[in-house]
Design a protein around this motif. Structure first.
Motif, PDB file in Angstrom:
ATOM      1  N   HIS A 333      11.663  86.921 -23.380  1.00  0.00           N
ATOM      2  CA  HIS A 333      10.922  85.662 -23.356  1.00  0.00           C
ATOM      3  C   HIS A 333       9.436  85.919 -23.574  1.00  0.00           C
ATOM      4  O   HIS A 333       8.781  85.259 -24.385  1.00  0.00           O
ATOM      5  CB  HIS A 333      11.136  84.948 -22.017  1.00  0.00           C
ATOM      6  CG  HIS A 333      10.445  83.619 -21.939  1.00  0.00           C
ATOM      7  ND1 HIS A 333       9.892  83.121 -20.781  1.00  0.00           N
ATOM      8  CD2 HIS A 333      10.207  82.674 -22.893  1.00  0.00           C
ATOM      9  CE1 HIS A 333       9.352  81.937 -21.022  1.00  0.00           C
ATOM     10  NE2 HIS A 333       9.526  81.639 -22.291  1.00  0.00           N
ATOM     11  N   LYS A 334       8.899  86.906 -22.873  1.00  0.00           N
ATOM     12  CA  LYS A 334       7.472  87.188 -22.932  1.00  0.00           C
ATOM     13  C   LYS A 334       7.005  87.515 -24.355  1.00  0.00           C
ATOM     14  O   LYS A 334       5.936  87.069 -24.790  1.00  0.00           O
ATOM     15  CB  LYS A 334       7.164  88.369 -22.004  1.00  0.00           C
ATOM     16  CG  LYS A 334       5.705  88.744 -21.859  1.00  0.00           C
ATOM     17  CD  LYS A 334       4.897  87.697 -21.142  1.00  0.00           C
ATOM     18  CE  LYS A 334       5.471  87.333 -19.798  1.00  0.00           C
ATOM     19  NZ  LYS A 334       4.676  86.283 -19.126  1.00  0.00           N
ATOM     20  N   LEU A 335       7.800  88.301 -25.065  1.00  0.00           N
ATOM     21  CA  LEU A 335       7.351  88.833 -26.349  1.00  0.00           C
ATOM     22  C   LEU A 335       8.004  88.192 -27.567  1.00  0.00           C
ATOM     23  O   LEU A 335       7.476  88.297 -28.666  1.00  0.00           O
ATOM     24  CB  LEU A 335       7.612  90.347 -26.391  1.00  0.00           C
ATOM     25  CG  LEU A 335       6.888  91.190 -25.333  1.00  0.00           C
ATOM     26  CD1 LEU A 335       7.362  92.630 -25.394  1.00  0.00           C
ATOM     27  CD2 LEU A 335       5.383  91.115 -25.510  1.00  0.00           C
ATOM     28  N   SER A 336       9.147  87.539 -27.375  1.00  0.00           N
ATOM     29  CA  SER A 336       9.901  87.055 -28.533  1.00  0.00           C
ATOM     30  C   SER A 336      10.084  85.542 -28.527  1.00  0.00           C
ATOM     31  O   SER A 336       9.517  84.840 -29.362  1.00  0.00           O
ATOM     32  CB  SER A 336      11.266  87.767 -28.584  1.00  0.00           C
ATOM     33  OG  SER A 336      11.979  87.408 -29.734  1.00  0.00           O
ATOM     34  N   THR A 337      10.868  85.021 -27.568  1.00  0.00           N
ATOM     35  CA  THR A 337      11.168  83.582 -27.619  1.00  0.00           C
ATOM     36  C   THR A 337       9.985  82.720 -27.198  1.00  0.00           C
ATOM     37  O   THR A 337       9.998  81.506 -27.420  1.00  0.00           O
ATOM     38  CB  THR A 337      12.394  83.248 -26.741  1.00  0.00           C
ATOM     39  OG1 THR A 337      12.169  83.707 -25.391  1.00  0.00           O
ATOM     40  CG2 THR A 337      13.636  83.929 -27.286  1.00  0.00           C
ATOM     41  N   TRP A 338       8.960  83.330 -26.607  1.00  0.00           N
ATOM     42  CA  TRP A 338       7.729  82.580 -26.329  1.00  0.00           C
ATOM     43  C   TRP A 338       7.135  82.053 -27.637  1.00  0.00           C
ATOM     44  O   TRP A 338       6.543  80.980 -27.681  1.00  0.00           O
ATOM     45  CB  TRP A 338       6.718  83.496 -25.618  1.00  0.00           C
ATOM     46  CG  TRP A 338       5.668  82.813 -24.798  1.00  0.00           C
ATOM     47  CD1 TRP A 338       4.676  81.998 -25.260  1.00  0.00           C
ATOM     48  CD2 TRP A 338       5.470  82.901 -23.380  1.00  0.00           C
ATOM     49  NE1 TRP A 338       3.859  81.578 -24.227  1.00  0.00           N
ATOM     50  CE2 TRP A 338       4.326  82.121 -23.053  1.00  0.00           C
ATOM     51  CE3 TRP A 338       6.127  83.575 -22.351  1.00  0.00           C
ATOM     52  CZ2 TRP A 338       3.845  81.994 -21.759  1.00  0.00           C
ATOM     53  CZ3 TRP A 338       5.639  83.442 -21.061  1.00  0.00           C
ATOM     54  CH2 TRP A 338       4.527  82.667 -20.773  1.00  0.00           C
ATOM     55  N   HIS A 339       7.308  82.822 -28.707  1.00  0.00           N
ATOM     56  CA  HIS A 339       6.846  82.371 -30.023  1.00  0.00           C
ATOM     57  C   HIS A 339       7.523  81.060 -30.403  1.00  0.00           C
ATOM     58  O   HIS A 339       6.902  80.168 -30.986  1.00  0.00           O
ATOM     59  CB  HIS A 339       7.148  83.431 -31.086  1.00  0.00           C
ATOM     60  CG  HIS A 339       6.243  84.624 -31.035  1.00  0.00           C
ATOM     61  ND1 HIS A 339       5.002  84.654 -31.633  1.00  0.00           N
ATOM     62  CD2 HIS A 339       6.406  85.840 -30.449  1.00  0.00           C
ATOM     63  CE1 HIS A 339       4.428  85.827 -31.428  1.00  0.00           C
ATOM     64  NE2 HIS A 339       5.259  86.566 -30.711  1.00  0.00           N
ATOM     65  N   ASP A 340       8.823  80.944 -30.098  1.00  0.00           N
ATOM     66  CA  ASP A 340       9.558  79.732 -30.436  1.00  0.00           C
ATOM     67  C   ASP A 340       9.030  78.531 -29.651  1.00  0.00           C
ATOM     68  O   ASP A 340       8.989  77.409 -30.169  1.00  0.00           O
ATOM     69  CB  ASP A 340      11.049  79.920 -30.135  1.00  0.00           C
ATOM     70  CG  ASP A 340      11.669  81.053 -30.941  1.00  0.00           C
ATOM     71  OD1 ASP A 340      11.156  81.335 -32.041  1.00  0.00           O
ATOM     72  OD2 ASP A 340      12.647  81.665 -30.468  1.00  0.00           O
ATOM     73  N   GLN A 341       8.658  78.757 -28.399  1.00  0.00           N
ATOM     74  CA  GLN A 341       8.176  77.664 -27.557  1.00  0.00           C
ATOM     75  C   GLN A 341       6.726  77.285 -27.824  1.00  0.00           C
ATOM     76  O   GLN A 341       6.385  76.104 -27.900  1.00  0.00           O
ATOM     77  CB  GLN A 341       8.313  78.052 -26.075  1.00  0.00           C
ATOM     78  CG  GLN A 341       9.716  78.014 -25.526  1.00  0.00           C
ATOM     79  CD  GLN A 341       9.714  78.355 -24.039  1.00  0.00           C
ATOM     80  OE1 GLN A 341       9.588  79.516 -23.666  1.00  0.00           O
ATOM     81  NE2 GLN A 341       9.855  77.355 -23.200  1.00  0.00           N
ATOM     82  N   PHE A 342       5.853  78.303 -27.932  1.00  0.00           N
ATOM     83  CA  PHE A 342       4.422  78.044 -27.920  1.00  0.00           C
ATOM     84  C   PHE A 342       3.672  78.600 -29.123  1.00  0.00           C
ATOM     85  O   PHE A 342       2.444  78.517 -29.185  1.00  0.00           O
ATOM     86  CB  PHE A 342       3.808  78.616 -26.636  1.00  0.00           C
ATOM     87  CG  PHE A 342       4.488  78.138 -25.382  1.00  0.00           C
ATOM     88  CD1 PHE A 342       4.423  76.815 -25.002  1.00  0.00           C
ATOM     89  CD2 PHE A 342       5.228  79.010 -24.597  1.00  0.00           C
ATOM     90  CE1 PHE A 342       5.053  76.363 -23.852  1.00  0.00           C
ATOM     91  CE2 PHE A 342       5.857  78.582 -23.447  1.00  0.00           C
ATOM     92  CZ  PHE A 342       5.780  77.253 -23.074  1.00  0.00           C
ATOM     93  N   GLY A 343       4.387  79.196 -30.070  1.00  0.00           N
ATOM     94  CA  GLY A 343       3.746  79.659 -31.292  1.00  0.00           C
ATOM     95  C   GLY A 343       2.957  80.942 -31.151  1.00  0.00           C
ATOM     96  O   GLY A 343       2.149  81.271 -32.026  1.00  0.00           O
ATOM     97  N   GLN A 344       3.153  81.693 -30.082  1.00  0.00           N
ATOM     98  CA  GLN A 344       2.459  82.950 -29.870  1.00  0.00           C
ATOM     99  C   GLN A 344       3.206  83.745 -28.797  1.00  0.00           C
ATOM    100  O   GLN A 344       4.127  83.240 -28.159  1.00  0.00           O
ATOM    101  CB  GLN A 344       1.022  82.688 -29.409  1.00  0.00           C
ATOM    102  CG  GLN A 344       0.923  81.983 -28.069  1.00  0.00           C
ATOM    103  CD  GLN A 344      -0.486  81.579 -27.720  1.00  0.00           C
ATOM    104  OE1 GLN A 344      -0.833  80.402 -27.758  1.00  0.00           O
ATOM    105  NE2 GLN A 344      -1.318  82.541 -27.362  1.00  0.00           N
ATOM    106  N   ALA A 345       2.798  84.992 -28.593  1.00  0.00           N
ATOM    107  CA  ALA A 345       3.391  85.807 -27.544  1.00  0.00           C
ATOM    108  C   ALA A 345       2.872  85.373 -26.186  1.00  0.00           C
ATOM    109  O   ALA A 345       1.778  84.804 -26.071  1.00  0.00           O
ATOM    110  CB  ALA A 345       3.076  87.287 -27.778  1.00  0.00           C
ATOM    111  N   GLY A 346       3.637  85.650 -25.147  1.00  0.00           N
ATOM    112  CA  GLY A 346       3.203  85.355 -23.792  1.00  0.00           C
ATOM    113  C   GLY A 346       2.542  86.538 -23.124  1.00  0.00           C
ATOM    114  O   GLY A 346       2.236  86.489 -21.935  1.00  0.00           O
ATOM    115  N   CYS A 347       2.320  87.607 -23.875  1.00  0.00           N
ATOM    116  CA  CYS A 347       1.682  88.815 -23.352  1.00  0.00           C
ATOM    117  C   CYS A 347       0.292  88.933 -23.974  1.00  0.00           C
ATOM    118  O   CYS A 347       0.128  88.710 -25.168  1.00  0.00           O
ATOM    119  CB  CYS A 347       2.513  90.050 -23.698  1.00  0.00           C
ATOM    120  SG  CYS A 347       1.751  91.629 -23.267  1.00  0.00           S
ATOM    121  N   VAL A 348      -0.703  89.313 -23.146  1.00  0.00           N
ATOM    122  CA  VAL A 348      -2.068  89.449 -23.644  1.00  0.00           C
ATOM    123  C   VAL A 348      -2.567  90.888 -23.570  1.00  0.00           C
ATOM    124  O   VAL A 348      -3.738  91.154 -23.833  1.00  0.00           O
ATOM    125  CB  VAL A 348      -3.032  88.510 -22.882  1.00  0.00           C
ATOM    126  CG1 VAL A 348      -2.670  87.056 -23.156  1.00  0.00           C
ATOM    127  CG2 VAL A 348      -3.035  88.810 -21.390  1.00  0.00           C
TER     128      VAL A 348
END
Length: 378
Positions: A333-348
């Protein structure tokens, strides 16, 4: 959250007395100042009033499963790389009351908690943390289901950022494109310069509000050489020992049965530390409490973690009973499907999940292992 105001950058030089003047000017305008300070042998973010509250001469040593403060031998105020926890604790508290209900003769009355009177001033926000604030602003800013608590705390916030001039062992923001240079969203950014003559700050305003505060701090105009030296120091922090294979991380959802999930599960304690210190994780649970008479009830939202078995519980049992499935869910979720939800990674790339993992599991190492084993595949 500060909005772009079309202001040309204004750069000045502040000494530590000038930085104190900046804090005084901010407090005089009514902001509640939150910044770094030392407590329980760690750098935390808490309310501060003056420069004396900041962690002078304090550095840190971070690696997998290891965090220690150490003396730097100078008077730097921002000489650490990252605090134990990010600004999520301030903007999205671990425990929040959603509403309370009181029984009356005609039914129940509902009261929602009031927003704090004083707006927040966040002092010492790093580039990766600014990126995380922007990520969560998107998560909690859904046009149909915006989170009023987060949005309310962020709306009037003043952000004084600090660009890093060195990287910690667990940092990998450069490969995530989130640092060490600041992105957007701040009012003022500082670069701390430590030299033979002492400690100075190259301060740049990005908004009209920031420019007015710097004027009140009575800094001296920065020369081009000062700005160039600051930029060079920040660029040096981009030399980091860890990096994220971003092309592979975005495709983790395509390898749900990879053998690496079992290997990392053999080490993972499912303690949830990584999710607690992550500046973008937002999993929660909701609890209802009542008094013994049933006349008063409250609903509270509390941080939770996808590493707990109960988090995936539905009628009939938990969905993710195995460690491998819970770790896979988090990293995917953090690195892959977060892109599907929010258009970017969830890791900074802040590296906190590596530092605070009791067994030193390294998110970049796990992705690299999958990258190496799938190299050449279409």
């Amino acid at each position: 959250m500060p909005a772009a105001e079309g202001t040309a950058p204004v750069a000045v030089i502040l000494d530590q007395a000038g930085l104190g003047g900046l804090l005084a000017a901010i407090r005089a305008k009514g902001w509640r100042t939150i910044g770094p300070r030392v407590a329980d042998d760690a750098v935390i973010y808490d309310e501060i009033e003056t420069v004396a509250d900041l962690p002078m001469g304090v550095g840190d040593e971070q690696k997998g499963g290891h965090y220690r403060l150490k003396a730097r031998g100078d008077q730097a105020l921002f000489g650490y790389t990252s605090g134990a926890q990010g600004w999520k604790r301030v903007l999205y508290p671990p425990r929040q009351k959603l509403f309370s209900a009181k029984r009356t003769a005609s039914g129940f009355t509902i009261d929602q908690p009031a927003q704090p009177d004083a707006p927040l001033a966040l002092i010492g926000v790093r580039a990766c943390e600014m990126a995380a604030i922007n990520v969560q602003a998107k998560v909690f800013g859904d046009k149909d289901f915006a989170d009023p608590g987060y949005q309310g705390r962020l709306k009037g916030a003043l952000i004084v950022a600090v660009e890093c001039t060195r990287a910690g062992d667990t940092c990998f923001c450069a490969s995530m494109g989130t640092g060490p240079e600041m992105g957007t969203g701040y009012d003022i950014k500082l670069v701390e310069m430590v030299g033979k003559g002492g400690v100075t700050y190259v301060a740049t305003a990005a908004t009209d509000t920031g420019a007015k505060l710097l004027k009140a701090a009575k800094g001296t105009p920065a020369a081009e050489a000062d700005v160039t030296a600051a930029a060079k120091a920040v660029k040096a922090a981009a030399k980091q020992s860890r990096k994220m294979e971003t092309a592979t991380s975005a495709k983790l959802k395509d390898v749900p049965e990879h053998a690496r999930w079992d290997q990392v599960a053999a080490r993972c304690m499912t303690c949830g530390n990584c999710t607690m210190v992550c500046p973008t994780c937002f999993c929660t649970t909701v609890e209802d409490v009542t008094d013994l008479k049933g006349d008063h009830a409250e609903r509270w939202r509390k941080w939770d973690s996808c590493f707990t078995v109960d988090f995936s519980y539905i009628h009939g049992g938990a969905i993710r009973t195995e460690v491998r499935s819970r770790y896979r869910q988090w990293i995917t979720h953090k690195l892959s499907t977060w892109h599907d939800q929010f258009g970017q990674a969830g890791c900074v790339g802040c590296g906190r999940c590596i530092t605070w993992c009791p067994v030193g599991i390294d998110i970049t190492e796990e992705v690299a292992a999958i990258h190496d084993s799938t190299k050449g595949r279409k």
